[in-house]
Design a protein around this motif. Structure first.
Motif, PDB file in Angstrom:
ATOM      1  N   GLY A  49      14.941  -1.623   3.978  1.00  0.00           N
ATOM      2  CA  GLY A  49      14.143  -2.209   4.734  1.00  0.00           C
ATOM      3  C   GLY A  49      13.191  -1.405   5.772  1.00  0.00           C
ATOM      4  O   GLY A  49      11.955  -1.182   5.779  1.00  0.00           O
ATOM      5  N   LEU A  50      14.128  -0.486   6.432  1.00  0.00           N
ATOM      6  CA  LEU A  50      13.684   0.410   7.353  1.00  0.00           C
ATOM      7  C   LEU A  50      12.709   1.665   6.855  1.00  0.00           C
ATOM      8  O   LEU A  50      11.792   2.097   7.135  1.00  0.00           O
ATOM      9  N   THR A  51      13.180   2.081   5.415  1.00  0.00           N
ATOM     10  CA  THR A  51      12.801   3.159   4.723  1.00  0.00           C
ATOM     11  C   THR A  51      11.258   2.608   4.181  1.00  0.00           C
ATOM     12  O   THR A  51      10.380   3.181   4.110  1.00  0.00           O
ATOM     13  N   SER A  52      11.304   1.150   3.780  1.00  0.00           N
ATOM     14  CA  SER A  52      10.260   0.825   3.218  1.00  0.00           C
ATOM     15  C   SER A  52       8.996   0.546   4.314  1.00  0.00           C
ATOM     16  O   SER A  52       7.844   0.788   4.166  1.00  0.00           O
ATOM     17  N   ALA A  53       9.743   0.108   5.507  1.00  0.00           N
ATOM     18  CA  ALA A  53       8.680  -0.377   6.848  1.00  0.00           C
ATOM     19  C   ALA A  53       7.949   1.310   7.190  1.00  0.00           C
ATOM     20  O   ALA A  53       6.771   1.395   7.220  1.00  0.00           O
ATOM     21  N   LEU A  54       8.698   2.190   7.053  1.00  0.00           N
ATOM     22  CA  LEU A  54       8.328   3.735   7.554  1.00  0.00           C
ATOM     23  C   LEU A  54       7.462   4.131   6.442  1.00  0.00           C
ATOM     24  O   LEU A  54       6.145   4.658   6.744  1.00  0.00           O
ATOM     25  N   THR A  55       7.436   4.046   5.085  1.00  0.00           N
ATOM     26  CA  THR A  55       6.842   4.199   4.030  1.00  0.00           C
ATOM     27  C   THR A  55       5.398   3.735   3.948  1.00  0.00           C
ATOM     28  O   THR A  55       4.365   4.299   3.776  1.00  0.00           O
ATOM     29  N   LEU A  56       5.376   2.284   4.230  1.00  0.00           N
ATOM     30  CA  LEU A  56       4.308   1.557   4.139  1.00  0.00           C
ATOM     31  C   LEU A  56       3.271   1.846   5.330  1.00  0.00           C
ATOM     32  O   LEU A  56       2.221   1.941   5.181  1.00  0.00           O
ATOM     33  N   GLY A  57       3.963   1.983   6.615  1.00  0.00           N
ATOM     34  CA  GLY A  57       3.276   2.554   7.674  1.00  0.00           C
ATOM     35  C   GLY A  57       2.417   3.711   7.392  1.00  0.00           C
ATOM     36  O   GLY A  57       1.265   3.964   7.705  1.00  0.00           O
ATOM     37  N   MET A  58       2.941   4.644   6.802  1.00  0.00           N
ATOM     38  CA  MET A  58       2.564   6.251   6.892  1.00  0.00           C
ATOM     39  C   MET A  58       1.345   6.030   5.637  1.00  0.00           C
ATOM     40  O   MET A  58       0.482   6.556   5.770  1.00  0.00           O
ATOM     41  N   MET A  59       1.549   5.108   4.441  1.00  0.00           N
ATOM     42  CA  MET A  59       0.753   4.959   3.352  1.00  0.00           C
ATOM     43  C   MET A  59      -0.624   4.096   4.183  1.00  0.00           C
ATOM     44  O   MET A  59      -1.633   4.538   3.804  1.00  0.00           O
ATOM     45  N   PHE A  60      -0.239   3.184   5.106  1.00  0.00           N
ATOM     46  CA  PHE A  60      -1.428   2.407   5.423  1.00  0.00           C
ATOM     47  C   PHE A  60      -2.337   3.443   6.463  1.00  0.00           C
ATOM     48  O   PHE A  60      -3.408   3.320   6.565  1.00  0.00           O
ATOM     49  N   ALA A  61      -1.481   4.446   7.150  1.00  0.00           N
ATOM     50  CA  ALA A  61      -2.357   5.443   7.945  1.00  0.00           C
ATOM     51  C   ALA A  61      -3.244   6.294   7.067  1.00  0.00           C
ATOM     52  O   ALA A  61      -4.250   6.510   7.437  1.00  0.00           O
ATOM     53  N   VAL A  62      -2.643   6.770   5.936  1.00  0.00           N
ATOM     54  CA  VAL A  62      -3.420   7.463   5.065  1.00  0.00           C
ATOM     55  C   VAL A  62      -4.612   6.626   4.620  1.00  0.00           C
ATOM     56  O   VAL A  62      -5.696   6.937   4.466  1.00  0.00           O
ATOM     57  N   MET A  63      -4.222   5.283   4.141  1.00  0.00           N
ATOM     58  CA  MET A  63      -5.547   4.552   3.392  1.00  0.00           C
ATOM     59  C   MET A  63      -6.575   4.422   4.637  1.00  0.00           C
ATOM     60  O   MET A  63      -7.828   4.316   4.266  1.00  0.00           O
ATOM     61  N   ARG A  72     -11.416   2.205   5.441  1.00  0.00           N
ATOM     62  CA  ARG A  72     -10.830   1.232   6.304  1.00  0.00           C
ATOM     63  C   ARG A  72     -11.140   0.003   5.595  1.00  0.00           C
ATOM     64  O   ARG A  72     -10.160  -1.100   6.019  1.00  0.00           O
ATOM     65  N   SER A  73     -12.120  -0.488   4.895  1.00  0.00           N
ATOM     66  CA  SER A  73     -12.251  -1.763   4.370  1.00  0.00           C
ATOM     67  C   SER A  73     -11.101  -1.913   3.293  1.00  0.00           C
ATOM     68  O   SER A  73     -10.865  -3.073   3.186  1.00  0.00           O
ATOM     69  N   LEU A  74     -10.998  -1.070   2.479  1.00  0.00           N
ATOM     70  CA  LEU A  74      -9.960  -1.333   1.387  1.00  0.00           C
ATOM     71  C   LEU A  74      -8.679  -1.616   1.961  1.00  0.00           C
ATOM     72  O   LEU A  74      -7.720  -2.266   1.550  1.00  0.00           O
ATOM     73  N   SER A  75      -8.479  -0.803   3.209  1.00  0.00           N
ATOM     74  CA  SER A  75      -7.084  -0.721   3.861  1.00  0.00           C
ATOM     75  C   SER A  75      -6.979  -2.306   4.489  1.00  0.00           C
ATOM     76  O   SER A  75      -5.833  -3.044   4.318  1.00  0.00           O
ATOM     77  N   LEU A  76      -8.045  -2.941   5.128  1.00  0.00           N
ATOM     78  CA  LEU A  76      -7.979  -4.308   5.519  1.00  0.00           C
ATOM     79  C   LEU A  76      -7.934  -5.148   4.515  1.00  0.00           C
ATOM     80  O   LEU A  76      -7.281  -6.133   4.587  1.00  0.00           O
ATOM     81  N   LEU A  77      -8.579  -4.858   3.348  1.00  0.00           N
ATOM     82  CA  LEU A  77      -8.474  -5.770   2.157  1.00  0.00           C
ATOM     83  C   LEU A  77      -6.951  -5.575   1.727  1.00  0.00           C
ATOM     84  O   LEU A  77      -6.536  -6.796   1.156  1.00  0.00           O
ATOM     85  N   SER A  78      -6.259  -4.656   1.665  1.00  0.00           N
ATOM     86  CA  SER A  78      -4.987  -4.726   1.110  1.00  0.00           C
ATOM     87  C   SER A  78      -4.014  -5.712   1.908  1.00  0.00           C
ATOM     88  O   SER A  78      -2.829  -6.037   1.598  1.00  0.00           O
ATOM     89  N   LEU A  79      -4.499  -5.896   3.095  1.00  0.00           N
ATOM     90  CA  LEU A  79      -3.643  -6.628   4.114  1.00  0.00           C
ATOM     91  C   LEU A  79      -3.526  -8.130   3.625  1.00  0.00           C
ATOM     92  O   LEU A  79      -2.621  -8.919   4.133  1.00  0.00           O
ATOM     93  N   LEU A  80      -4.522  -8.542   2.896  1.00  0.00           N
ATOM     94  CA  LEU A  80      -4.608  -9.752   2.507  1.00  0.00           C
ATOM     95  C   LEU A  80      -3.392 -10.665   1.548  1.00  0.00           C
ATOM     96  O   LEU A  80      -3.137 -11.644   1.462  1.00  0.00           O
ATOM     97  N   VAL A  81      -2.642  -9.490   1.025  1.00  0.00           N
ATOM     98  CA  VAL A  81      -1.620  -9.961   0.395  1.00  0.00           C
ATOM     99  C   VAL A  81      -0.336 -10.354   1.187  1.00  0.00           C
ATOM    100  O   VAL A  81       0.832 -10.945   0.919  1.00  0.00           O
ATOM    101  N   PRO A  90       0.461 -14.624   2.116  1.00  0.00           N
ATOM    102  CA  PRO A  90       1.031 -15.400   0.650  1.00  0.00           C
ATOM    103  C   PRO A  90       2.514 -14.683   0.515  1.00  0.00           C
ATOM    104  O   PRO A  90       3.313 -15.324   0.292  1.00  0.00           O
ATOM    105  N   LEU A  91       2.693 -13.479   0.798  1.00  0.00           N
ATOM    106  CA  LEU A  91       4.114 -12.834   0.657  1.00  0.00           C
ATOM    107  C   LEU A  91       5.069 -13.407   1.826  1.00  0.00           C
ATOM    108  O   LEU A  91       6.046 -13.935   1.387  1.00  0.00           O
ATOM    109  N   VAL A  92       4.559 -13.574   3.110  1.00  0.00           N
ATOM    110  CA  VAL A  92       5.507 -14.161   4.070  1.00  0.00           C
ATOM    111  C   VAL A  92       5.621 -15.643   3.830  1.00  0.00           C
ATOM    112  O   VAL A  92       6.621 -16.084   3.807  1.00  0.00           O
ATOM    113  N   LEU A  93       4.608 -16.383   3.178  1.00  0.00           N
ATOM    114  CA  LEU A  93       4.693 -17.785   2.677  1.00  0.00           C
ATOM    115  C   LEU A  93       5.916 -18.014   1.921  1.00  0.00           C
ATOM    116  O   LEU A  93       6.637 -18.792   1.664  1.00  0.00           O
TER     117      LEU A  93
END
Length: 206
Positions: A133-147, A152-161, A164-167
């Motif tokens: 979980g720690l590794t995935s969080a770091l990877t997702l954070g870095m990838m989101f920063a690059v995106m 920025r619009s596609l980055s915000l669009l990717s957050l729509l998932v 539903p995932l949390v639910l």
């Protein structure tokens, strides 16, 4: 933690050489300012030389990721076994200090199952949940920063998932926890039955 941070950085950098090849080298566009240093490498001032260095970088990043993954697997195995052995030893010491009344109400096979099998729960939680979980969080954070820097619009669009995932996790986690607990309980009952059956065999045969 340092190894996982390095792994997240390598995972984020892996597609970068291919992006430079497709967006700049193959269409004969100049490299971005952040990658302009590649042109100062031997032969990097030509298209073929730049392509060679980027392909070499792709191979190096891939091999580095594989070597790091092997090292992490080796460390996880060693640390995981030490956690399991330590917890099992502590649990056995605790059971030895329990009263005779406690042991009269518990089957020996069930207690043996707790010591040998259930002691690895902490290892599984650490090596199978917290560390990935720690590794995935770091990877997702870095990838989101690059995106975010790229679009920025596609980055915000990717957050729509995320909602539903949390639910889905919230709906399934209680049922999964109950079934996992029942599985552990049934395995304890199975070990108790096996112990009682094998322990009574000499008496039955006699």
């Amino acid at each position: 933690p340092a190894a996982h941070a390095v792994g997240a950085v390598l995972h984020t950098l892996t597609p970068w050489p291919m992006k430079l090849i497709l967006d700049h080298v193959l269409v004969d566009r100049p490299l971005p300012h952040a990658a302009a240093w590649i042109g100062s490498l031997p032969g990097g001032d030509s298209v073929r030389g730049t392509l060679g260095w980027l392909l070499a970088g792709t191979v190096v990043l891939f091999l580095s990721r594989q070597a790091l993954a092997m090292g992490q697997a080796f460390l996880r195995a060693g640390v995981g076994h030490r956690i399991k052995n330590t917890v099992g030893a502590k649990l056995l010491e605790h059971l030895q200090r329990c009263s005779l009344r406690f042991h009269s109400r518990r089957a020996v096979g069930d207690l043996a199952q707790r010591v040998t099998a259930d002691s690895q729960c902490l290892r599984d939680a650490t090596m199978g949940v917290f560390v990935p979980g720690l590794t995935s969080a770091l990877t997702l954070g870095m990838m989101f920063a690059v995106m975010w820097r790229l679009d920025r619009s596609l980055s915000l669009l990717s957050l729509l998932v995320v909602p539903p995932l949390v639910l889905c996790i919230a709906l399934l986690v209680r049922r999964m926890t109950a079934r996992a607990y029942r599985q552990q309980k049934l395995e304890g009952e199975k070990m108790a039955l096996v112990e009682q059956t094998l322990a009574a065999l000499p008496l039955v045969q006699a």
